[in-house]
Scaffold this motif. Structure first.
Motif, mmCIF file in Angstrom:
data_model
loop_
_atom_site.group_PDB
_atom_site.id
_atom_site.type_symbol
_atom_site.label_atom_id
_atom_site.label_comp_id
_atom_site.label_asym_id
_atom_site.label_seq_id
_atom_site.Cartn_x
_atom_site.Cartn_y
_atom_site.Cartn_z
ATOM 1 N N GLY A 155 0.779 -1.231 0.000
ATOM 2 C CA GLY A 155 0.000 0.000 0.000
ATOM 3 C C GLY A 155 0.810 1.279 0.000
ATOM 4 N N LYS A 156 2.134 1.184 -0.115
ATOM 5 C CA LYS A 156 2.955 2.388 0.028
ATOM 6 C C LYS A 156 2.789 3.358 -1.131
ATOM 7 N N LYS A 157 2.297 2.878 -2.302
ATOM 8 C CA LYS A 157 2.056 3.792 -3.417
ATOM 9 C C LYS A 157 0.865 4.709 -3.144
ATOM 10 N N VAL A 158 -0.032 4.265 -2.305
ATOM 11 C CA VAL A 158 -1.132 5.156 -1.891
ATOM 12 C C VAL A 158 -0.548 6.247 -1.014
ATOM 13 N N SER A 159 0.139 5.828 0.039
ATOM 14 C CA SER A 159 0.931 6.711 0.901
ATOM 15 C C SER A 159 1.490 5.869 2.037
ATOM 16 N N PRO A 160 2.635 6.230 2.589
ATOM 17 C CA PRO A 160 3.183 5.471 3.719
ATOM 18 C C PRO A 160 2.231 5.435 4.915
ATOM 19 N N LEU A 161 1.529 6.555 5.168
ATOM 20 C CA LEU A 161 0.584 6.589 6.290
ATOM 21 C C LEU A 161 -0.551 5.599 6.061
ATOM 22 N N PRO B 27 1.500 -4.668 -14.623
ATOM 23 C CA PRO B 27 2.671 -3.850 -14.970
ATOM 24 C C PRO B 27 2.572 -2.443 -14.371
ATOM 25 N N GLU B 28 3.704 -1.907 -13.968
ATOM 26 C CA GLU B 28 3.729 -0.624 -13.261
ATOM 27 C C GLU B 28 3.234 0.538 -14.118
ATOM 28 N N LYS B 29 3.330 0.408 -15.439
ATOM 29 C CA LYS B 29 2.876 1.507 -16.308
ATOM 30 C C LYS B 29 1.370 1.735 -16.179
ATOM 31 N N TRP B 30 0.634 0.726 -15.700
ATOM 32 C CA TRP B 30 -0.814 0.863 -15.495
ATOM 33 C C TRP B 30 -1.173 1.056 -14.029
ATOM 34 N N ALA B 31 -0.164 1.105 -13.172
ATOM 35 C CA ALA B 31 -0.429 1.181 -11.733
ATOM 36 C C ALA B 31 0.425 2.268 -11.088
ATOM 37 N N SER B 32 0.206 3.491 -11.521
ATOM 38 C CA SER B 32 0.930 4.626 -10.951
ATOM 39 C C SER B 32 0.387 4.950 -9.557
ATOM 40 N N LYS B 33 1.032 5.876 -8.899
ATOM 41 C CA LYS B 33 0.562 6.299 -7.576
ATOM 42 C C LYS B 33 -0.856 6.858 -7.645
ATOM 43 N N LEU B 34 -1.138 7.624 -8.712
ATOM 44 C CA LEU B 34 -2.471 8.201 -8.870
ATOM 45 C C LEU B 34 -3.531 7.107 -9.048
ATOM 46 N N VAL B 35 -3.200 6.082 -9.816
ATOM 47 C CA VAL B 35 -4.116 4.953 -10.007
ATOM 48 C C VAL B 35 -4.366 4.249 -8.675
ATOM 49 N N VAL C 182 -8.193 4.270 -7.150
ATOM 50 C CA VAL C 182 -8.871 2.968 -7.163
ATOM 51 C C VAL C 182 -9.127 2.471 -5.736
ATOM 52 N N VAL C 183 -8.143 2.617 -4.862
ATOM 53 C CA VAL C 183 -8.314 2.213 -3.465
ATOM 54 C C VAL C 183 -9.397 3.056 -2.799
ATOM 55 N N PHE C 184 -9.373 4.359 -3.054
ATOM 56 C CA PHE C 184 -10.370 5.256 -2.453
ATOM 57 C C PHE C 184 -11.786 4.880 -2.902
ATOM 58 N N VAL C 185 -11.959 4.659 -4.201
ATOM 59 C CA VAL C 185 -13.287 4.315 -4.735
ATOM 60 C C VAL C 185 -13.747 2.956 -4.210
ATOM 61 N N ALA C 186 -12.838 1.979 -4.170
ATOM 62 C CA ALA C 186 -13.198 0.659 -3.634
ATOM 63 C C ALA C 186 -13.638 0.777 -2.178
ATOM 64 N N PHE C 187 -12.940 1.611 -1.423
ATOM 65 C CA PHE C 187 -13.298 1.820 -0.014
ATOM 66 C C PHE C 187 -14.681 2.458 0.118
ATOM 67 N N ILE C 188 -14.932 3.531 -0.629
ATOM 68 C CA ILE C 188 -16.201 4.251 -0.544
ATOM 69 C C ILE C 188 -17.384 3.349 -0.904
ATOM 70 N N PHE C 189 -17.234 2.563 -1.977
ATOM 71 C CA PHE C 189 -18.344 1.735 -2.439
ATOM 72 C C PHE C 189 -18.482 0.423 -1.661
ATOM 73 N N SER C 190 -17.537 0.154 -0.760
ATOM 74 C CA SER C 190 -17.691 -1.011 0.121
ATOM 75 C C SER C 190 -18.408 -0.643 1.414
ATOM 76 N N VAL C 191 -18.530 0.655 1.682
ATOM 77 C CA VAL C 191 -19.183 1.114 2.918
ATOM 78 C C VAL C 191 -20.630 0.633 3.032
#
Length: 431
Positions: A71-77, A355-363, A367-376
Motif C-alpha cells: 500500500g505504500k504507493k497510496v501513501s506510507p501513512l 505492470p507498473e505503467k498501469w499502476a501509478s501512484k495516482l491509479v 482505485v483504493v479510495f473508490v473501492a473503499f467508498i463503495f464497500s461502505v
C-alpha cells in the motif's frame, strides 16, 4: 538440498500457513447447500480462495518486502494504517477461530473439558512454536503438511468415488456470487498478504546466495504449489458436501457436517483422523499467522529486540480469550469486517501484480479510495440495516450482491489510466 526440493518445502509450508479452520469447515457446507450447482459455486469460491491469493504471492515475489509495500504507493501513512488494521483483524478473528474449531471437532467430542482450557493449552503451544521460528518452516514443510494432505485426500477419495447419490437442489439464487463471497471467510486473500512474507523471510535466512530474480522464481513456484494443493482440497470437499447433501439435516452446522462426512467416508477411524487433521491444520495456520505478524512488528520497530516476543505474547493472549467462543459466532462477527477490508485487499493485490505503467501512484490512490467508498454500504448493511441503504444498494450495480465496489473500481482504473495517458501525450507533443 537442491532448489527443486527447497521450492517444494517452501510451497508445502506456505500451504500449511494458508490451510486452517475456515479452509476445512467452509467448503463442505458450501457444496452441501449447492447440490447439483456445486461446480458453479466452486468457480466463485476458487476466485477468492485460490486465484487472488496466488496473485498475492506473485506480488510478494515481485516486491520481496513486507505487507507494507503493498500500500505504500497510496501513501506510507495509509499503508501503515492498513497493515495494523489487517493484523488486528487477523489477531482477533481467524487466528482465534483455529482454536475454536479445534475444540469443537477434535476436543469436545472426546473430552469433557472447557473451551477456555483448550484455548489456553492451544495458544501456549503456538507460542512455543512461534518463538522458535527457525524450526517452523522445516517442520511445516517436511512433516505436518504431508500428514494433513494424506488424511484429507483419504476422506475426499472415498467420498468422491462412492456411488453418486441423488442431491437436493441448490438453495442459492446466484451460486457463483455465493461461492465468491463465502471465500471471504477463509481469509485466503488476507493470508496471501500476511503469510506470504514468511516465505520471503525464510528464503532470505536460508538462501542468502540467491539473487533477486532467483528468489522471485522460487517464491512464485512455491505459491503455485501451495495454491494447487488448496484447489484440489477445496474441490474435493465441495464435491463430497454436495454428494451427501440428502444424508443430513438441512440445519447442520459447518463443524458437524465435516465430522459427519469423515464418519461416512472412513467410518469410526474417520473421526480420529479428522481430529488429528483439524488439530494440525488449525495449529499450523495459527503459528504462521503469529510468526508473520511478529516479523512485521520486529521490522516496523527497527529490530527492537523484544518486539518479536511482545507481539507473540500479545497475539497468543488475544487468541486465548477469543478462541473460547463459538465458531459460528466468530464467523458471523467477521461478516461486516470482511465486507469492509476485503475490497481494499483485493484491489491492492491486483494493482501490485499488473505492470507498473498501469499502476501509478495516482491509479493506486483513486482505485483504493473508490473501492473503499463503495464497500461502505456492504459494511453498514451488516451493522445497522437501514431502509435508505437498501435504496442506495439498488442503484449501485452489484451492490445488492455485496459487490458494489467492483464496477466502480474497474471504471476508476480505466479512467485514471486514460487521464494519465492523455496528460503524458500532451507533455511530449511538440505542438
Amino acid at each position: 538440498m537442491n532448489k527443486t526440493k527447497e521450492t517444494f518445502v517452501f510451497g508445502f509450508a506456505l500451504f500449511a500457513g494458508f490451510f486452517g479452520a475456515g479452509n476445512l469447515i467452509l467448503p463442505p457446507l458450501l457444496g452441501f447447500k449447492s447440490g447439483p450447482d456445486w461446480w458453479i459455486v466452486s468457480i466463485g469460491f476458487m476466485i477468492t480462495t485460490v486465484i487472488i491469493p496466488l496473485l498475492a504471492i506473485f506480488a510478494h515475489a515481485k516486491l520481496q518486502g513486507t505487507m507494507f509495500d503493498f500500500g505504500k504507493k497510496v501513501s506510507p501513512l495509509f499503508s501503515t494504517i492498513f497493515c495494523f488494521v489487517v493484523y488486528a483483524i487477523v489477531i482477533a478473528l481467524p487466528c482465534p477461530r483455529t482454536a475454536a474449531v479445534t475444540h469443537e471437532i477434535a476436543i469436545a467430542p472426546n473430552f469433557e473439558t472447557s473451551a477456555f482450557l483448550t484455548s489456553l493449552v492451544y495458544f501456549t503451544l503456538v507460542f512455543v512454536f512461534a518463538f522458535n521460528r527457525s524450526q517452523v518452516l522445516n517442520l511445516l514443510g517436511k512433516y505436518l503438511t504431508p500428514i494433513i494432505v494424506l488424511i484429507l485426500l483419504a476422506i475426499i477419495f472415498v467420498g468422491v468415488f462412492s456411488p453418486v447419490k441423488e442431491m437436493n437442489s441448490s438453495i442459492f439464487d446466484a451460486p457463483l456470487i455465493s461461492g465468491l463471497l463465502e471465500g471471504y471467510q477463509t481469509y485466503d486473500a488476507i493470508a496471501g498478504l500476511v503469510t506470504g512474507g514468511i516465505v520471503i523471510v525464510s528464503i532470505n535466512s536460508f538462501k542468502t546466495n540467491l539473487n533477486f530474480v532467483e528468489k522471485k522464481k522460487m517464491i512464485a513456484k512455491s505459491g503455485i504449489i501451495a495454491m494447487t494443493g488448496l484447489f484440489i482440497i477445496y474441490s474435493g470437499l465441495i464435491v463430497i458436501g454436495a454428494i451427501y447433501n440428502k444424508q443430513f439435516d438441512s440445519n447442520i452446522s459447518r463443524t458437524e457436517l465435516l465430522s459427519a462426512l469423515a464418519l461416512k467416508t472412513l467410518g469410526d477411524i474417520g473421526s480420529t483422523f479428522l481430529s488429528v487433521l483439524v488439530s494440525l491444520a488449525c495449529f499450523t495456520t495459527a503459528v504462521a499467522i503469529i510468526v508473520s505478524i511478529a516479523d512485521f512488528c520486529k521490522a516496523y520497530f527497527n529490530n527492537y529486540k523484544n518486539a518479536y516476543l511482545v507481539t507473540t505474547v500479545g497475539c497468543c493472549l488475544v487468541g486465548i480469550f477469543v478462541g473460547q467462543l463459538d465458531v459460528n459466532y466468530i464467523i458471523n462477527l467477521a461478516l461486516p469486517v470482511l465486507m469492509f477490508i476485503y475490497p481494499i485487499c483485493i484491489v491492492l493485490i491486483l494493482l501490485n501484480v499488473i505492470p507498473e505503467k498501469w499502476a501509478s501512484k495516482l491509479v493506486f490512490r483513486w482505485v483504493v479510495f473508490v473501492a473503499f467508498i463503495f464497500s461502505v454500504p456492504d459494511f453498514l448493511g451488516f451493522v445497522i440495516p437501514m431502509e435508505n441503504l437498501e435504496t442506495l444498494k439498488m442503484i449501485i450495480p452489484l451492490a445488492n450482491k455485496n459487490l458494489g465496489w467492483v464496477l466502480p473500481a474497474i471504471l476508476t482504473f480505466i479512467l485514471v489510466n486514460i487521464f494519465e495517458s492523455h496528460n503524458h501525450q500532451t507533455k511530449i507533443s511538440p505542438f
